[in-house]
Design an enzyme around this catalytic site. Sequence first.
Site, short mmCIF file in Angstrom:
data_model
loop_
_atom_site.label_atom_id
_atom_site.label_comp_id
_atom_site.label_asym_id
_atom_site.label_seq_id
_atom_site.Cartn_x
_atom_site.Cartn_y
_atom_site.Cartn_z
N ASN A 1 -12.03 14.06 7.15
CA ASN A 1 -11.32 12.87 7.65
C ASN A 1 -9.87 13.01 6.92
OD1 ASN A 1 -11.35 9.12 7.95
ND2 ASN A 1 -11.12 10.80 9.74
N PHE B 1 -19.31 17.24 -4.07
CA PHE B 1 -19.39 18.65 -4.18
C PHE B 1 -18.18 19.21 -4.78
CE2 PHE B 1 -20.35 16.77 0.20
CZ PHE B 1 -21.65 16.86 0.12
N LYS C 1 -12.88 1.18 -6.55
CA LYS C 1 -12.79 0.13 -5.52
C LYS C 1 -13.94 0.40 -4.25
CE LYS C 1 -11.17 3.20 -2.31
NZ LYS C 1 -11.50 3.40 -0.92
N ARG D 1 -15.21 2.66 5.37
CA ARG D 1 -16.42 3.41 5.62
C ARG D 1 -17.28 2.73 4.77
NH1 ARG D 1 -14.81 9.41 5.48
NH2 ARG D 1 -14.04 8.45 3.51
N LYS E 1 -18.66 11.46 4.63
CA LYS E 1 -19.46 10.96 3.28
C LYS E 1 -18.92 9.63 2.60
CE LYS E 1 -22.34 14.35 3.45
NZ LYS E 1 -23.83 14.10 3.68
N1 LIG Z 1 -11.18 9.29 4.69
C1 LIG Z 1 -10.36 8.48 4.20
O1 LIG Z 1 -10.03 7.36 4.90
C2 LIG Z 1 -10.01 8.44 2.80
C3 LIG Z 1 -10.76 9.37 2.08
N2 LIG Z 1 -10.59 9.43 0.82
C4 LIG Z 1 -11.12 10.16 -0.21
O2 LIG Z 1 -11.03 11.67 -0.07
C5 LIG Z 1 -12.31 12.19 -0.19
C6 LIG Z 1 -12.73 13.19 0.77
O3 LIG Z 1 -12.71 12.49 2.20
P1 LIG Z 1 -12.78 12.85 3.60
O4 LIG Z 1 -11.71 13.77 3.77
O5 LIG Z 1 -12.68 11.57 4.37
O6 LIG Z 1 -14.14 13.50 3.86
P2 LIG Z 1 -15.54 13.21 5.21
O7 LIG Z 1 -16.00 12.03 4.42
O8 LIG Z 1 -14.92 13.49 6.11
O9 LIG Z 1 -16.52 14.23 4.51
C7 LIG Z 1 -16.61 15.70 5.19
C8 LIG Z 1 -16.26 16.73 4.46
O10 LIG Z 1 -17.29 16.98 3.52
C9 LIG Z 1 -17.58 18.24 3.52
N3 LIG Z 1 -19.16 18.58 3.16
C10 LIG Z 1 -20.04 18.02 3.67
N4 LIG Z 1 -21.22 18.43 3.37
C11 LIG Z 1 -20.87 19.49 2.13
C12 LIG Z 1 -21.40 20.05 1.19
N5 LIG Z 1 -22.75 20.21 1.19
N6 LIG Z 1 -20.72 20.90 0.31
C13 LIG Z 1 -19.28 21.12 0.60
N7 LIG Z 1 -18.65 20.11 1.26
C14 LIG Z 1 -19.27 19.17 2.20
C15 LIG Z 1 -17.27 19.01 4.93
O11 LIG Z 1 -17.13 20.12 5.02
C16 LIG Z 1 -16.05 18.03 5.27
O12 LIG Z 1 -14.98 18.58 4.68
C17 LIG Z 1 -13.11 11.42 -0.56
O13 LIG Z 1 -13.17 11.31 -2.03
C18 LIG Z 1 -12.82 10.25 -0.09
O14 LIG Z 1 -13.17 8.87 -1.06
C19 LIG Z 1 -9.35 9.04 0.12
C20 LIG Z 1 -8.46 8.25 1.00
C21 LIG Z 1 -8.62 7.84 2.36
O1 LIG Z 2 -10.19 5.34 0.38
C1 LIG Z 2 -10.06 5.14 1.39
C2 LIG Z 2 -8.85 4.18 1.85
O2 LIG Z 2 -7.95 4.20 0.97
C3 LIG Z 2 -11.29 4.91 2.53
O3 LIG Z 2 -12.40 4.33 2.03
P1 LIG Z 2 -13.81 4.71 2.75
O4 LIG Z 2 -14.16 5.87 2.16
O5 LIG Z 2 -14.50 3.20 2.42
O6 LIG Z 2 -13.57 4.85 4.14
#
Ligand SMILES: NC(=O)C1=CN([C@@H]2O[C@H](COP(=O)(O)OP(=O)(O)OC[C@H]3O[C@@H](n4cnc5c(N)ncnc54)[C@H](O)[C@@H]3O)[C@@H](O)[C@H]2O)C=CC1
Ligand SMILES: O=C(CO)COP(=O)(O)O
Length: 350
Positions: free
Chosen positions: A26, A87, A195, A259, A288
């Site tokens: 995401n 991961f 957080k 989330r 995740k």
């Molecule tokens: N989504 C958001 O709004 C925000 C997320 N973050 C942080 O960014 C980081 C990534 O979050 P997102 O991009 O939202 O990811 P996500 O929550 O959308 O997770 C999906 C990702 O996980 C990977 N994945 C799933 N199973 C896997 C496995 N077994 N091995 C390796 N990869 C695997 C998938 O390929 C995909 O890239 C997290 O630490 C999150 O806290 C930070 C700010 C905002």
């Molecule tokens: O880190 C985030 C916003 O800054 C997203 O938080 P969540 O993973 O709880 O959606």
Amino acid sequence: MSPTTAIDGNSSTNKKFKVTVVGSGNWGSVAAKLIGSNTLKLSSFHDEENVKYLPGIKLGRNVVADPDLVNAVKDANMLVFVTPHQFMEGICRRLVGKVRSDAEAISLIKGMEVKMEGPCMISSLISELLGINCCVLMGANIANEIAKEMFSEATVGYREHREVAERWVNLFSTTYFIVSPVQDVEGVELCGTLKNVVALAAGFVDGLDMGNNTKAAIMRIGLREMRVFSKLMFSSVKDNTFFESCGVADLITTCLGGRNRKVAEAFARNGGKRSFDELEAEMLQGQKLQGVSTAKEVYEVLSKRGWQELFPLFTTVHEITIGHLPPSAIVEYSEHTPNFSLVEGSAQYY
Ligand SMILES: NC(=O)C1=CN([C@@H]2O[C@H](COP(=O)(O)OP(=O)(O)OC[C@H]3O[C@@H](n4cnc5c(N)ncnc54)[C@H](O)[C@@H]3O)[C@@H](O)[C@H]2O)C=CC1
Ligand SMILES: O=C(CO)COP(=O)(O)O
């Protein structure tokens, strides 16, 4: 969609750079869109779209998806890591010896690992395993809102070199995404990490139909525990960092719209009878949660040091997630909440 995206561009000094974003979830997809729009000046490629995690949003003409992790990183001199934190150790181990020695990295990952010696931040894991410098970018950044180009802010944490931090600031900044550098890697990264535990507590409060006062109290207690934990782990952490986007602003947005909050609300509404794993799979479809494993990791640190009583909110959140306490326990501990201050790196009651 594949796990990486590669983006070519020029820096303001006309030095050529190639950016690879490792992670296509995401936030990873939105990060690629931000960087792609800032580097569009050079080559043009396809118009990628992440139909699973970000349907309807084009990522940019110069963003190329590459399913081969090692191939995607091999020429990059700017590496952006944005995968769920659990991961990252495996991904880093696959990349040992495969990245350019002059590459700079940045982690957008909110989470940490716990080793025998204590907590290991993801930026340190990247630096230690890959032998490269690593900054962090954290902030009040719900990805879906940034994808729609709604105004928000973020914080880049850097260790030493201001010019490296400025390069990352320029790579991410747009008129709707304002990025500020702060010389406090651990402080910025711990804000983003901790957080998520507080957001679970906020979700429990919502699931129990408690009001805004309760949620505000939980956020205040949570922020205090975030600050004390961070300063006990790293004496270099600065108080001002908690007033940046990575601190209080991220805490607020995640407790209102993240989330972790959403799934924790469902957990409480089900009286803790359906597991987080089950709810995550059903509600997030492949995305995740970071908060549940972070609560466990924080608890490991606290229990090793005998500090559970100093951190009642962190401790209670973990015990609720593993079913040892009911969700309602989130507001029962507070009568016994100790007041404590930091004296020369250690916590003391007052
Ligand atoms: N989504 C958001 O709004 C925000 C997320 N973050 C942080 O960014 C980081 C990534 O979050 P997102 O991009 O939202 O990811 P996500 O929550 O959308 O997770 C999906 C990702 O996980 C990977 N994945 C799933 N199973 C896997 C496995 N077994 N091995 C390796 N990869 C695997 C998938 O390929 C995909 O890239 C997290 O630490 C999150 O806290 C930070 C700010 C905002
Ligand atoms: O880190 C985030 C916003 O800054 C997203 O938080 P969540 O993973 O709880 O959606």
